[in-house]
Write an enzyme that holds these catalytic residues in place. Structure first.
Site, short mmCIF file in Angstrom:
data_model
loop_
_atom_site.label_atom_id
_atom_site.label_comp_id
_atom_site.label_asym_id
_atom_site.label_seq_id
_atom_site.Cartn_x
_atom_site.Cartn_y
_atom_site.Cartn_z
N ASN A 9 0.87 -1.18 0.00
CA ASN A 9 0.00 0.00 0.00
C ASN A 9 0.91 1.23 0.00
O ASN A 9 1.52 1.55 1.01
CB ASN A 9 -0.87 -0.05 1.27
CG ASN A 9 -1.70 1.20 1.45
OD1 ASN A 9 -1.80 2.03 0.54
ND2 ASN A 9 -2.31 1.33 2.63
N LYS A 11 0.11 4.29 -0.24
CA LYS A 11 -0.51 5.47 0.39
C LYS A 11 -0.26 6.70 -0.50
O LYS A 11 -0.19 6.56 -1.71
CB LYS A 11 0.02 5.65 1.82
CG LYS A 11 -0.11 4.35 2.62
CD LYS A 11 0.15 4.49 4.08
CE LYS A 11 -0.02 3.14 4.76
NZ LYS A 11 0.14 3.19 6.21
N HIS A 94 -9.21 0.83 5.00
CA HIS A 94 -7.93 1.07 5.68
C HIS A 94 -8.15 1.99 6.87
O HIS A 94 -8.96 2.91 6.82
CB HIS A 94 -6.91 1.67 4.70
CG HIS A 94 -5.53 1.67 5.28
ND1 HIS A 94 -5.11 2.65 6.15
CD2 HIS A 94 -4.52 0.79 5.16
CE1 HIS A 94 -3.87 2.36 6.53
NE2 HIS A 94 -3.49 1.25 5.95
N GLU A 96 -6.56 4.42 7.95
CA GLU A 96 -6.40 5.86 7.67
C GLU A 96 -7.66 6.42 7.02
O GLU A 96 -8.04 7.57 7.27
CB GLU A 96 -5.16 6.09 6.80
CG GLU A 96 -3.89 5.87 7.62
CD GLU A 96 -2.69 5.35 6.84
OE1 GLU A 96 -2.68 5.43 5.60
OE2 GLU A 96 -1.76 4.83 7.48
N GLU A 166 -5.29 -5.40 10.49
CA GLU A 166 -4.26 -4.40 10.74
C GLU A 166 -4.54 -3.70 12.07
O GLU A 166 -5.33 -2.75 12.12
CB GLU A 166 -4.25 -3.35 9.63
CG GLU A 166 -3.94 -3.93 8.26
CD GLU A 166 -3.39 -2.86 7.34
OE1 GLU A 166 -2.24 -3.01 6.91
OE2 GLU A 166 -4.09 -1.87 7.08
N GLY A 172 2.56 1.88 10.84
CA GLY A 172 3.49 3.01 10.71
C GLY A 172 4.18 3.38 12.00
O GLY A 172 4.84 4.41 12.09
N SER A 212 3.63 -2.54 10.28
CA SER A 212 5.08 -2.60 10.51
C SER A 212 5.72 -3.94 10.15
O SER A 212 6.64 -4.39 10.82
CB SER A 212 5.42 -2.20 11.96
OG SER A 212 4.98 -0.87 12.21
#
Ligand code: PGA
Length: 250
Positions: A9, A11, A94, A96, A166, A172, A212
């Site tokens: 991904n 992003k 996701h 985010e 996730e 991240g 991660s």
């Protein structure tokens, strides 16, 4: 039998030139294992990515889409438009998107329906926040995310669903779920799908881990029986790191 998949991904990273450079580097790498490799560049670079990967086994996915087919939704992109350029996989849900763009389970259920209506494959992301885990509520949260966005589907639709667990606290942050934490949650997810549908659906759905993942930890995480690959953020932006992760399946 379910597939192993490693998806990158990207992003909001890489402009047109950087997309071409990274793709050139990725095409020089050898996939030594059995994992399908997917990359998800930004919308504006999807077509050029798709075009330059037409002679490779790397698949291109979108990072998002709108739930409507078309209409007055300034700035948005539909499933049909993605299909029109050859992209038939989309990442939905996701963390985010959930956190910064207020995407709820209910909205995601609509996006899921639109993607499936357009014969797209979905990489559906979900996972608990740190406070959920601290309160011991991670299974409740994950179970309800699944139920609210996906459990209205018929069993037959699940051949186009890939799950990506996730944990938000691991995205991240450099902090990874331990292989045991990932395995425990993946086993819970598979059991929840089996209880709602049947063991066939549950055994055939690929469940990716994201948060991660790095060359140094991929092999151990992917070695767990219910972990079928990964959704990779930061480490997907370097061809060497990404393919070290892909080749954790070698
Ligand atoms: P990360 O991101 O690998 O940088 O933690 C994972 C993701 O957001 O899918």
């Amino acid at each position: 039998m379910r597939k192993n998949i490693v998806a990158g991904n990207w992003k909001m990273n890489n402009d047109l030139g950087a997309t071409a450079t990274l793709i050139t580097a990725l095409k020089q790498k050898k996939n030594e294992g059995n994992a399908e490799v997917i990359i998800a560049p930004t919308f504006v670079n999807l077509y050029s990515a798709f075009d330059s990967l037409s002679d490779s086994n790397i698949t291109v996915a979108a990072q998002n889409m709108h739930q409507a087919e078309s209409g007055a939704y300034t700035g948005e992109i539909s499933a049909g438009m993605l299909k029109g350029i050859g992209v038939d996989t989309v990442i939905l849900g996701h963390s985010e998107r959930r956190a910064y763009f207020h995407e709820s389970d209910e909205l995601l259920a609509q996006k899921v329906d639109s993607a499936l209506k357009n014969n797209m494959r979905i990489i559906f992301c979900f996972g608990e926040e740190l406070e959920d885990r601290k309160a011991g509520k991670e299974e409740n949260v994950v179970g309800s995310q699944l139920k609210n966005a996906l459990f209205h589907l018929d069993a037959s639709a699940w051949s186009n669903i890939v799950l990506a667990y996730e944990p938000v606290w691991a995205i991240g942050t450099g902090e990874t779920a331990s292989p045991e934490q990932a395995q425990d949650m993946h086993a819970f997810i598979r059991k929840t799908v089996a209880e709602k549908y049947n063991s066939d659906v549950a055994e055939n759905v690929s469940i990716l881990y994201g948060g991660s993942v790095k060359p140094a930890n991929a092999k151990e995480i992917f070695g767990k029986p219910d972990v079928d690959g990964g959704l990779i953020g930061g480490a997907a932006l370097k061809a060497d790191d990404f393919f070290d992760i892909v080749n954790a399946f070698a």
